[in-house]
Design a protein around this motif. Structure first.
Motif, PDB file in Angstrom:
ATOM      1  N   GLY A  48       0.469  -1.286   0.009  1.00 36.72           N
ATOM      2  CA  GLY A  48       0.104  -0.172   0.220  1.00 36.72           C
ATOM      3  C   GLY A  48       0.622   1.089  -0.047  1.00 36.72           C
ATOM      4  N   LEU A  49       2.196   1.584   0.948  1.00 36.91           N
ATOM      5  CA  LEU A  49       3.077   2.515   0.849  1.00 36.91           C
ATOM      6  C   LEU A  49       3.119   2.655  -0.921  1.00 36.91           C
ATOM      7  N   ALA A  50       4.230   1.345  -1.196  1.00 38.49           N
ATOM      8  CA  ALA A  50       4.370   1.987  -2.821  1.00 38.49           C
ATOM      9  C   ALA A  50       3.467   2.089  -3.463  1.00 38.49           C
ATOM     10  N   ALA A  51       2.138   1.782  -3.755  1.00 37.48           N
ATOM     11  CA  ALA A  51       1.307   1.874  -4.339  1.00 37.48           C
ATOM     12  C   ALA A  51       0.641   3.811  -4.129  1.00 37.48           C
ATOM     13  N   TRP A  52       0.965   4.120  -2.893  1.00 39.35           N
ATOM     14  CA  TRP A  52       0.382   5.596  -2.882  1.00 39.35           C
ATOM     15  C   TRP A  52       1.485   6.695  -2.912  1.00 39.35           C
ATOM     16  N   HIS A  53       3.359   6.159  -2.752  1.00 43.12           N
ATOM     17  CA  HIS A  53       4.433   6.318  -3.247  1.00 43.12           C
ATOM     18  C   HIS A  53       3.826   6.596  -4.899  1.00 43.12           C
ATOM     19  N   LEU A  54       4.124   4.823  -5.412  1.00 48.66           N
ATOM     20  CA  LEU A  54       3.892   5.716  -6.921  1.00 48.66           C
ATOM     21  C   LEU A  54       2.685   6.200  -7.951  1.00 48.66           C
ATOM     22  N   HIS A  55       1.449   6.549  -7.211  1.00 51.16           N
ATOM     23  CA  HIS A  55       0.717   7.034  -7.109  1.00 51.16           C
ATOM     24  C   HIS A  55       0.605   8.657  -7.296  1.00 51.16           C
ATOM     25  N   GLN A  56       1.354   9.064  -6.271  1.00 47.25           N
ATOM     26  CA  GLN A  56       2.616  10.402  -5.225  1.00 47.25           C
ATOM     27  C   GLN A  56       3.195  11.089  -7.146  1.00 47.25           C
ATOM     28  N   ASP A  57       4.236   9.893  -7.107  1.00 42.38           N
ATOM     29  CA  ASP A  57       4.801   9.689  -8.213  1.00 42.38           C
ATOM     30  C   ASP A  57       4.157  10.800  -9.878  1.00 42.38           C
ATOM     31  N   THR A  58       3.454   9.510 -10.264  1.00 38.65           N
ATOM     32  CA  THR A  58       2.292   9.931 -11.311  1.00 38.65           C
ATOM     33  C   THR A  58       1.499  11.148 -10.308  1.00 38.65           C
ATOM     34  N   GLU A  59       0.843  11.877 -10.196  1.00 39.26           N
ATOM     35  CA  GLU A  59       0.141  12.761 -10.159  1.00 39.26           C
ATOM     36  C   GLU A  59       0.988  14.105 -10.026  1.00 39.26           C
ATOM     37  N   ALA A  60       2.140  14.528  -9.641  1.00 36.82           N
ATOM     38  CA  ALA A  60       3.128  15.022 -10.006  1.00 36.82           C
ATOM     39  C   ALA A  60       3.985  14.758 -11.135  1.00 36.82           C
ATOM     40  N   ALA A  61       3.630  14.208 -12.088  1.00 35.95           N
ATOM     41  CA  ALA A  61       4.710  13.724 -13.314  1.00 35.95           C
ATOM     42  C   ALA A  61       3.635  14.445 -14.094  1.00 35.95           C
ATOM     43  N   HIS A  62       2.185  14.116 -13.914  1.00 37.37           N
ATOM     44  CA  HIS A  62       0.990  15.166 -14.282  1.00 37.37           C
ATOM     45  C   HIS A  62       0.904  16.602 -14.265  1.00 37.37           C
ATOM     46  N   GLN A  63       0.930  16.515 -13.290  1.00 32.47           N
ATOM     47  CA  GLN A  63       1.362  18.183 -12.672  1.00 32.47           C
ATOM     48  C   GLN A  63       2.277  18.747 -13.581  1.00 32.47           C
ATOM     49  N   HIS A  64       3.567  18.251 -13.447  1.00 27.65           N
ATOM     50  CA  HIS A  64       4.588  18.884 -13.856  1.00 27.65           C
ATOM     51  C   HIS A  64       4.402  19.401 -15.733  1.00 27.65           C
ATOM     52  N   GLN A  65       3.917  17.698 -16.217  1.00 25.77           N
ATOM     53  CA  GLN A  65       3.423  18.069 -17.742  1.00 25.77           C
ATOM     54  C   GLN A  65       2.047  19.071 -17.784  1.00 25.77           C
ATOM     55  N   ALA A  66       1.166  19.440 -17.209  1.00 31.33           N
ATOM     56  CA  ALA A  66       0.136  20.567 -17.676  1.00 31.33           C
ATOM     57  C   ALA A  66       0.552  21.536 -17.573  1.00 31.33           C
ATOM     58  N   ARG A  67       2.097  21.647 -16.763  1.00 33.68           N
ATOM     59  CA  ARG A  67       2.529  23.289 -16.544  1.00 33.68           C
ATOM     60  C   ARG A  67       3.371  23.285 -18.311  1.00 33.68           C
ATOM     61  N   LEU A  68       3.569  22.511 -18.065  1.00 34.90           N
ATOM     62  CA  LEU A  68       4.763  22.429 -19.699  1.00 34.90           C
ATOM     63  C   LEU A  68       4.075  22.313 -20.647  1.00 34.90           C
ATOM     64  N   ALA A  69       2.650  22.207 -20.829  1.00 35.38           N
ATOM     65  CA  ALA A  69       2.358  22.138 -22.095  1.00 35.38           C
ATOM     66  C   ALA A  69       1.373  23.226 -22.404  1.00 35.38           C
ATOM     67  N   PRO A  70       1.597  23.641 -24.070  1.00 37.50           N
ATOM     68  CA  PRO A  70       1.017  25.206 -23.959  1.00 37.50           C
ATOM     69  C   PRO A  70      -0.570  24.963 -24.306  1.00 37.50           C
TER      70      PRO A  70
END
Length: 71
Positions: A48-70
């Motif tokens: 569960g902890l590993a899944a939560w960390h993976l989810h957090q990493d995925t969310e951060a990557a999506h937010q980063h991509q959203a900021r970079l997208a025109p």
């Protein structure tokens, strides 16, 4: 000691020994089950902890991509 008294004494001692063995077996089984449950819960917590960390990493990557997208 008469023969019936001796037989009764031997039967009582045998019953006490059987009860002691049964109690020891029950205690051993309970300890094994407790250890197995503890290990299962630890593994579930780790997963569960590993899944939560993976989810957090995925969310951060999506937010980063959203900021970079025109826009």
């Amino acid at each position: 000691m008469t023969v019936p008294e001796e037989a009764f004494l031997h039967a009582a001692l045998g019953a006490c020994e059987a009860e002691r063995r049964d109690t020891a077996l029950t205690v051993r089984r309970d300890r094994v089950l407790s250890a197995a449950l503890t290990a299962t819960l630890a593994a579930a917590l780790f997963a569960g902890l590993a899944a939560w960390h993976l989810h957090q990493d995925t969310e951060a990557a999506h937010q980063h991509q959203a900021r970079l997208a025109p826009r």
